[in-house]
Design a protein around this motif. Structure first.
Motif, PDB file in Angstrom:
ATOM      1  N   GLN A 115       0.834  -1.197   0.000  1.00 55.78           N
ATOM      2  CA  GLN A 115       0.000   0.000   0.000  1.00 55.78           C
ATOM      3  C   GLN A 115       0.873   1.253   0.000  1.00 55.78           C
ATOM      4  OE1 GLN A 115      -2.753   0.218   3.264  1.00 55.78           O
ATOM      5  NE2 GLN A 115      -3.971   1.847   2.335  1.00 55.78           N
ATOM      6  N   ASP A 116       0.532   2.183  -0.871  1.00 55.89           N
ATOM      7  CA  ASP A 116       1.367   3.368  -1.004  1.00 55.89           C
ATOM      8  C   ASP A 116       1.153   4.325   0.161  1.00 55.89           C
ATOM      9  OD1 ASP A 116      -0.464   5.867  -2.046  1.00 55.89           O
ATOM     10  OD2 ASP A 116      -1.257   3.940  -2.708  1.00 55.89           O
ATOM     11  N   TRP A 140       0.596   7.479   0.229  1.00 55.43           N
ATOM     12  CA  TRP A 140      -0.444   8.505   0.097  1.00 55.43           C
ATOM     13  C   TRP A 140      -1.787   7.980   0.591  1.00 55.43           C
ATOM     14  CZ3 TRP A 140       2.756  12.179  -0.600  1.00 55.43           C
ATOM     15  CH2 TRP A 140       3.902  11.973  -1.370  1.00 55.43           C
ATOM     16  N   SER A 141      -2.127   6.756   0.220  1.00 54.40           N
ATOM     17  CA  SER A 141      -3.401   6.202   0.672  1.00 54.40           C
ATOM     18  C   SER A 141      -3.377   5.899   2.162  1.00 54.40           C
ATOM     19  CB  SER A 141      -3.759   4.939  -0.123  1.00 54.40           C
ATOM     20  OG  SER A 141      -2.777   3.940   0.030  1.00 54.40           O
ATOM     21  N   ILE A 142      -2.229   5.454   2.690  1.00 56.21           N
ATOM     22  CA  ILE A 142      -2.137   5.191   4.129  1.00 56.21           C
ATOM     23  C   ILE A 142      -2.387   6.471   4.920  1.00 56.21           C
ATOM     24  CG2 ILE A 142      -0.527   4.613   6.003  1.00 56.21           C
ATOM     25  CD1 ILE A 142       0.749   2.567   4.164  1.00 56.21           C
ATOM     26  N   ASN A 164      -3.771   9.377   3.886  1.00 54.72           N
ATOM     27  CA  ASN A 164      -5.090   9.973   3.653  1.00 54.72           C
ATOM     28  C   ASN A 164      -6.205   9.196   4.346  1.00 54.72           C
ATOM     29  OD1 ASN A 164      -4.076  12.087   2.115  1.00 54.72           O
ATOM     30  ND2 ASN A 164      -4.244  10.965   0.197  1.00 54.72           N
ATOM     31  N   GLU A 165      -6.108   7.872   4.321  1.00 53.74           N
ATOM     32  CA  GLU A 165      -7.125   7.063   5.000  1.00 53.74           C
ATOM     33  C   GLU A 165      -7.056   7.265   6.509  1.00 53.74           C
ATOM     34  OE1 GLU A 165      -6.480   3.073   3.691  1.00 53.74           O
ATOM     35  OE2 GLU A 165      -6.982   3.548   1.602  1.00 53.74           O
ATOM     36  N   GLN A 200      -8.674  10.640   7.350  1.00 55.95           N
ATOM     37  CA  GLN A 200     -10.131  10.621   7.302  1.00 55.95           C
ATOM     38  C   GLN A 200     -10.731   9.973   8.546  1.00 55.95           C
ATOM     39  OE1 GLN A 200     -11.229   8.733   3.604  1.00 55.95           O
ATOM     40  NE2 GLN A 200     -10.296  10.336   2.354  1.00 55.95           N
ATOM     41  N   ASN A 213      -3.639  19.080   7.192  1.00 55.47           N
ATOM     42  CA  ASN A 213      -2.947  18.241   6.213  1.00 55.47           C
ATOM     43  C   ASN A 213      -1.682  18.919   5.717  1.00 55.47           C
ATOM     44  OD1 ASN A 213      -2.112  16.519   4.200  1.00 55.47           O
ATOM     45  ND2 ASN A 213      -4.136  16.300   3.289  1.00 55.47           N
ATOM     46  N   GLN A 228       0.686  15.802   1.580  1.00 57.68           N
ATOM     47  CA  GLN A 228       0.926  16.020   0.159  1.00 57.68           C
ATOM     48  C   GLN A 228       1.229  17.476  -0.137  1.00 57.68           C
ATOM     49  OE1 GLN A 228      -2.697  13.541  -1.063  1.00 57.68           O
ATOM     50  NE2 GLN A 228      -1.372  13.343  -2.848  1.00 57.68           N
TER      51      GLN A 228
END
Length: 465
Positions: free
Chosen positions: A59-60, A62-64, A66-67, A70, A79, A82
């Motif tokens: 898992q990249d 960015w998704s780690i 951002n998730e 959230q 934030n 990014q």
């Protein structure tokens, strides 16, 4: 065998009329028919099996991040992960976009190499730095963001097994962009300051061992990627460093992809690779980003500048990847370049970003946590080795299995409501230890957001030992 014969005959009869079957002079051999059926079955592949280039990727980052943001109990999240801007482009740039949207010709396909007005505006803007007049038709091509421009450069020159030298830490997109056309990445590390973990140092103190660099060159080396100002370090390579790298590339006839997307945000003297000598310029593709320049990363307008014998192949690859880039935003970017000097935009943006860097870094001075003082760009690397995470803290498996900086990032998101990027994502596993105590913060946000981040980050004080 009789059962198999009946099965084969039954299968062979499907779709045939009884009359046609009865007139057949010879029935098919049941044994060969069965073998064909079994063989065809064995050859069927799973249609949903992903290609090797995307299969098995963890898992990249960015998704780690951002998730986690959230789902954080502390909302709203500040934030600073990014590198997108927390504010709009200046009004003269927005006005240009509004006007372009209303023009019929700006809502249709642009020429594949870019709108003539934008290519001319970029050539005019960069000619003073290159010391000569750039030809917009043969030395400039427009791409769908700088990232697609770099992909086009790799697609234009790499064959299967060709090697590309990348200095680590690296922008993570380099890797997939090189590997997609079959290239092999060869990593050469930048070395951090020896005392960077104990005191604040300059990003310029990260250094390249030129012997390591030249020793990494083989007969398969086709390109080298250099990024200045550097993401994530914030280093601006000196003229002497660039000259040494360039001379080695000339010696070995290696193409230089010079990623200069932060070329308007430098706080020390900045040198463009292609300006060092005619020999180096002949090998150099310069990458630029209107999104970075004008606070509009979502516009996805990038560009490459280089000699015709290189740029024409980048343009050819770009045409096959996405044909052409967004027309109205190309037009608006052209106006932005044309009017930037009249608005004193370049100097103002540089001063404003440096002020944001200084404003944000006050909190690390308060907490006694060392950081790498950036020489360019808008990222700050901070060393959190003194922060002791609770031993019983419940990290999810996909974070617990990663280096310490992922845990630091997760902890800051969940407990403080501040998102930052773990920089081991920009290193190979072998060298991840270099930055496992660091986090990367993007300061391209409103000052009020930076103040809120500072207030929340003061919550680290009770964890500092």
């Amino acid at each position: 065998m009789q059962s198999l014969r009946r099965l084969v005959l039954s299968t062979a009869s499907i779709g045939r009329s009884p009359t046609r079957l009865s007139r057949s002079k010879t029935l098919p051999n049941p044994h060969s028919q069965a073998l064909r059926l079994f063989s065809a079955s064995a050859m069927v592949k799973d249609p949903f099996k992903p290609a090797a280039r995307v299969a098995g990727q963890r898992q990249d980052v960015w998704s780690i991040v951002n998730e986690a943001a959230q789902a954080s109990p502390v909302q709203p999240i500040v934030n600073m992960g990014q590198g997108f801007f927390g504010y709009n482009p200046p009004e003269f740039v927005l006005d240009a976009a509004r006007e372009a949207i209303g023009k019929v010709e700006c809502n249709q396909y642009s020429p594949t190499k870019g709108r003539p007005r934008l290519k001319k505006a970029i050539a005019n803007a960069y000619s003073p730095y290159f010391g000569r007049t750039l030809d917009p038709d043969t030395e400039v091509t427009i791409t769908t963001g700088a990232n697609e421009g770099m992909l086009s450069a790799f697609m234009g020159f790499l064959e299967q097994g060709d090697e590309v030298i990348v200095f680590e830490p690296f922008f993570d997109q380099y890797i997939s962009n090189i590997e997609m056309p079959g290239g092999k990445v060869v990593y050469v590390p930048l070395h951090p300051p020896k005392d960077g973990a104990t005191k604040t140092t300059s990003a310029g103190e990260w250094s390249l061992d030129l012997k390591e660099f030249e020793n990494a060159i083989t007969e398969r080396t086709r390109m080298v990627v250099i990024n200045s100002p550097h993401n994530p370090i914030g280093k601006v390579f000196t003229k002497e460093e660039l000259q040494s790298i360039g001379d080695i590339c000339v010696k070995h006839n290696i193409i230089i992809l010079s990623d200069e997307v932060y070329d308007r945000l430098y706080y020390v003297p900045f040198t463009r690779m292609a300006t060092l000598s005619p020999e180096i310029a002949r090998l150099t593709l310069t990458v630029g980003s209107a999104g970075k320049n004008f606070y509009a990363t979502g516009w996805r307008v990038g560009y490459l500048i280089g000699p015709e014998h290189l740029i024409k192949y980048v343009s050819a690859a770009h045409t096959r990847i996405c044909y052409s880039s967004v027309s109205p935003l190309q037009e608006a970017t052209a106006v932005a370049f044309e009017q930037a000097d009249a608005h004193n935009f370049w100097e103002d943006s540089k001063k404003e970003m440096k002020a944001k860097v200084d404003l944000f870094n006050q909190v690390w001075d308060e907490l006694g946590l060392p950081y790498s003082e950036p020489e360019g760009g808008y990222f700050v690397l901070v060393n959190l080795a003194k922060v002791q995470l609770p031993e019983d803290y419940d990290f999810p498996p996909h974070v617990a299995s990663r280096p310490r900086d992922f845990k630091l990032s997760w902890f800051c998101i969940k407990e403080l409501g501040v998102a930052a990027i773990p920089p081991t994502e920009f290193f190979t596993d072998a060298n991840a230890h270099i930055v496992e105590d660091w986090l990367r913060f993007a300061v391209c946000k409103d000052d009020a957001v930076l103040e809120q981040a500072k207030q929340r980050l003061r919550g680290l004080k009770k964890y500092i030992k």
